[in-house]
Design a protein around this motif. Structure first.
Motif, short mmCIF file in Angstrom:
data_model
loop_
_atom_site.label_atom_id
_atom_site.label_comp_id
_atom_site.label_asym_id
_atom_site.label_seq_id
_atom_site.Cartn_x
_atom_site.Cartn_y
_atom_site.Cartn_z
N CYS A 20 0.84 -1.20 0.00
CA CYS A 20 0.00 0.00 0.00
C CYS A 20 0.87 1.25 0.00
O CYS A 20 0.61 2.21 -0.74
CB CYS A 20 -0.93 -0.03 1.22
SG CYS A 20 -1.93 1.46 1.46
N PHE A 21 1.92 1.22 0.81
CA PHE A 21 2.83 2.38 0.88
C PHE A 21 3.54 2.59 -0.45
O PHE A 21 3.65 3.72 -0.95
CB PHE A 21 3.84 2.17 2.01
CG PHE A 21 4.81 3.31 2.16
CD1 PHE A 21 4.39 4.54 2.60
CD2 PHE A 21 6.15 3.14 1.83
CE1 PHE A 21 5.27 5.60 2.73
CE2 PHE A 21 7.04 4.18 1.96
CZ PHE A 21 6.61 5.42 2.41
N LEU A 22 4.04 1.50 -1.04
CA LEU A 22 4.72 1.61 -2.34
C LEU A 22 3.78 2.18 -3.39
O LEU A 22 4.18 3.04 -4.20
CB LEU A 22 5.22 0.23 -2.77
CG LEU A 22 5.90 0.16 -4.14
CD1 LEU A 22 7.11 1.07 -4.22
CD2 LEU A 22 6.30 -1.29 -4.46
N SER A 207 -4.26 2.23 7.31
CA SER A 207 -4.21 2.77 5.95
C SER A 207 -4.78 1.79 4.93
O SER A 207 -5.33 2.20 3.91
CB SER A 207 -2.75 3.10 5.58
OG SER A 207 -2.21 4.03 6.48
N VAL A 208 -4.63 0.49 5.21
CA VAL A 208 -5.24 -0.52 4.34
C VAL A 208 -6.76 -0.47 4.47
O VAL A 208 -7.49 -0.63 3.49
CB VAL A 208 -4.71 -1.93 4.70
CG1 VAL A 208 -5.46 -3.00 3.92
CG2 VAL A 208 -3.21 -2.02 4.45
N ALA A 209 -7.23 -0.21 5.68
CA ALA A 209 -8.66 -0.24 5.96
C ALA A 209 -9.39 1.01 5.52
O ALA A 209 -10.57 0.96 5.13
CB ALA A 209 -8.90 -0.48 7.45
N ILE A 210 -8.73 2.16 5.61
CA ILE A 210 -9.41 3.44 5.44
C ILE A 210 -8.68 4.29 4.42
O ILE A 210 -7.47 4.49 4.51
CB ILE A 210 -9.48 4.21 6.77
CG1 ILE A 210 -10.16 3.37 7.85
CG2 ILE A 210 -10.19 5.54 6.61
CD1 ILE A 210 -10.00 3.95 9.24
N SER A 211 -9.41 4.83 3.48
CA SER A 211 -8.86 5.78 2.53
C SER A 211 -9.12 7.20 3.05
O SER A 211 -10.26 7.54 3.38
CB SER A 211 -9.51 5.62 1.15
OG SER A 211 -9.06 6.62 0.27
N PRO A 212 -8.08 8.04 3.17
CA PRO A 212 -8.27 9.38 3.74
C PRO A 212 -9.34 10.21 3.04
O PRO A 212 -10.00 11.04 3.67
CB PRO A 212 -6.89 10.02 3.58
CG PRO A 212 -5.94 8.88 3.49
CD PRO A 212 -6.69 7.78 2.79
N ASP A 213 -9.55 9.98 1.75
CA ASP A 213 -10.50 10.82 1.01
C ASP A 213 -11.96 10.45 1.25
O ASP A 213 -12.86 11.12 0.75
CB ASP A 213 -10.19 10.79 -0.49
CG ASP A 213 -10.22 9.38 -1.08
OD1 ASP A 213 -10.50 8.42 -0.33
OD2 ASP A 213 -9.95 9.24 -2.28
#
Length: 249
Positions: A20-22, A207-213
């Motif tokens: 996800c980070f990559l 971060s895998v579970a939730i998208s900031p947008d």
């Protein structure tokens, strides 16, 4: 385009979070062709022992396995290093002592982000592993700047958040169940009920579970912030100049 810095990413903690980070690094890059992307060595070092179990239960330390990745980067001229696990930054000093590369620490970025984007936020909810919470990483960084750190109750921390991450088909698994997603959402709801001004997703599995947008309340995704700032720094963009202060620390 200016000369870019070579980036090393330590993944595998867990593998999905590292990937996800990559992907975020790629998404935030200002590249318009193959040649304009960063040169990256991504090491999915899945042999690294669990960080929370090392911190909380005194189980085997992950530092030797982490330094195996750092040695790989040192041999290949990597100039900037990031890790795809927030809890692993508990070992930040030991990592920086093992390399001449600049290790970007997301904990150093959080307070700047709060000042810039959430001025006036005082009660900061932290959604993170028990290892991160017990180590005091966010407490040290934000509490020293006058912010109140709010966490889940012990029961909710273990039975909602940690369970969603570590259960069979949880967020560290190859296949994530709806039950794990529901538990993660409940943990966020429980934290927001504590009259927090802002929630920080302080675990890469968040971060895998939730998208900031798609979040409808003040929220900082630490992994997302780290990806943006890593891109800024590797492309030598002006807005990352304040990081020079952290380099000297």
């Amino acid at each position: 385009m200016t000369v870019k810095k070579k980036l090393g990413i330590i993944g595998g903690m867990g593998s999905r979070a590292g990937a996800c980070f990559l992907q975020k690094i790629i998404d935030y890059s200002p590249a318009t062709s193959d040649q304009e992307f960063l040169e990256i060595i991504y090491h999915n070092n899945a042999a690294i022992p669990d960080r929370t179990r090392a911190i909380v239960y005194n189980e085997p330390s992950p530092i030797d396995a982490i330094l195996r990745s750092v040695d790989l980067f040192n041999r290949n001229g990597i100039e900037v290093i990031t890790l795809g696990c927030i809890t692993s930054y508990y070992y930040y000093r030991q990592i920086t002592e093992h390399t001449s590369a600049y290790v970007i620490n997301p904990l150093h970025l959080i307070f700047e982000s709060i000042k810039e984007d959430y001025a006036g936020a005082l009660r900061i909810g932290i959604l993170a592993t028990t290892g991160t919470i017990n180590s005091g990483l966010f407490h040290q960084e934000l509490g020293s700047n006058g912010l109140d750190i709010i966490t889940l109750s012990h029961h909710d921390q273990e039975n909602l958040f940690m369970r969603s991450v570590y259960m069979k088909n949880g967020f560290k698994s190859a296949h994530i169940s709806q039950e794990a997603r529901d538990l993660m959402k409940r943990s966020i709801d429980k934290l927001s009920e504590q009259q927090v001004d802002l929630i920080i997703g302080g675990c890469t599995e968040v971060s895998v579970a939730i998208s900031p947008d798609v979040v409808d309340f003040p929220y900082i995704d630490t992994l997302d912030l780290l990806a943006k700032r890593t891109v800024d720094y590797c492309y030598n963009l002006e807005k990352i100049n304040y990081l020079k202060e952290w380099i000297r620390k």
